[in-house]
Design an enzyme around this catalytic site. Sequence first.
Site, mmCIF file in Angstrom:
data_model
loop_
_atom_site.group_PDB
_atom_site.id
_atom_site.type_symbol
_atom_site.label_atom_id
_atom_site.label_comp_id
_atom_site.label_asym_id
_atom_site.label_seq_id
_atom_site.Cartn_x
_atom_site.Cartn_y
_atom_site.Cartn_z
ATOM 1 N N HIS A 116 -8.497 -4.435 -1.366
ATOM 2 C CA HIS A 116 -7.280 -3.706 -1.020
ATOM 3 C C HIS A 116 -6.826 -4.091 0.393
ATOM 4 C CE1 HIS A 116 -4.449 -0.320 -1.204
ATOM 5 N NE2 HIS A 116 -4.721 -0.178 0.084
ATOM 6 N N CYS A 134 0.830 -1.203 0.000
ATOM 7 C CA CYS A 134 0.000 0.000 0.000
ATOM 8 C C CYS A 134 0.871 1.263 0.000
ATOM 9 C CB CYS A 134 -0.967 -0.034 1.179
ATOM 10 S SG CYS A 134 -2.232 1.247 1.157
ATOM 11 N N ASP A 162 -10.443 -2.883 -5.584
ATOM 12 C CA ASP A 162 -9.468 -1.960 -5.018
ATOM 13 C C ASP A 162 -9.726 -0.548 -5.550
ATOM 14 O OD1 ASP A 162 -7.268 -0.553 -4.111
ATOM 15 O OD2 ASP A 162 -5.846 -2.164 -4.525
#
Length: 251
Positions: free
Chosen positions: A219, A141, A187
């Site tokens: 995600h 991320c 996502d």
Amino acid sequence: MTSLPPRSCCYQGVKHEGEATGSFSTLNDFEIYTSYPADKSTEYGVLVITDVIGHRFINAQLIADQFAANGYFVMMPDLFYEDAIPLNRPAGFDLKAWLGGEYHKDKKAHTPDVVDPIIEACLNEMRTKYGCKKIGAVGYCFGGKYVVRYLRPGQIDAGYTAHPSFVQEDELRGIKGPLAISAAEVDPIFPSEKRHESEVILKELGLPYQINLYSGVEHGFAVRGNPEKRTVQYAKESAFLQAVQWFKEHL
């Protein structure tokens, strides 16, 4: 941009069970977590660049230890100077304000001008003090941006990122080494159009690349996925193996 800025999905998920085997120490003015392979070798290193929940999160430590178990010396820094976001922070948390340093006791922002020196110090320490000849980097991320920024000779030799955020197009075009990506089917930060845009750029660059898309996950699955859901657990394990295989091929 080839991925969008972080949102609340960046700090939501499930805490995993396990006992970390690495140790904490200080490098310059920030904390690091290190983990060694069984033979204590440091020839090949992996820099783990975390999501916004940071290096003190047990999930991240267990991942770092698993890279060590696969033969790599691992370093994982505190990117946020003790200002990581707690898992499942309640509603009302202002992520933009956090990025700007509004929640930090010294008002330190969590932007490249603050994070870059941490990455650079770690890479230097791994190559000098620990003697790493080749270094791979893993970015989850938030961390994906910094894998891309430092994927070049003398810094990061091979890169891997899962569900990256905040990656600019010019940053991706600037890489000089092999890059692998694990993407989630659902996502909002790295949606299909951004994934396809990244694929076009990587193809144009002519460097080794790999993009794996995992169905049935969202995600954050590679770090914070729910292990009680078989689809999620499979994707998490497969994404980790993707990184290990990538490094075995390119380090």
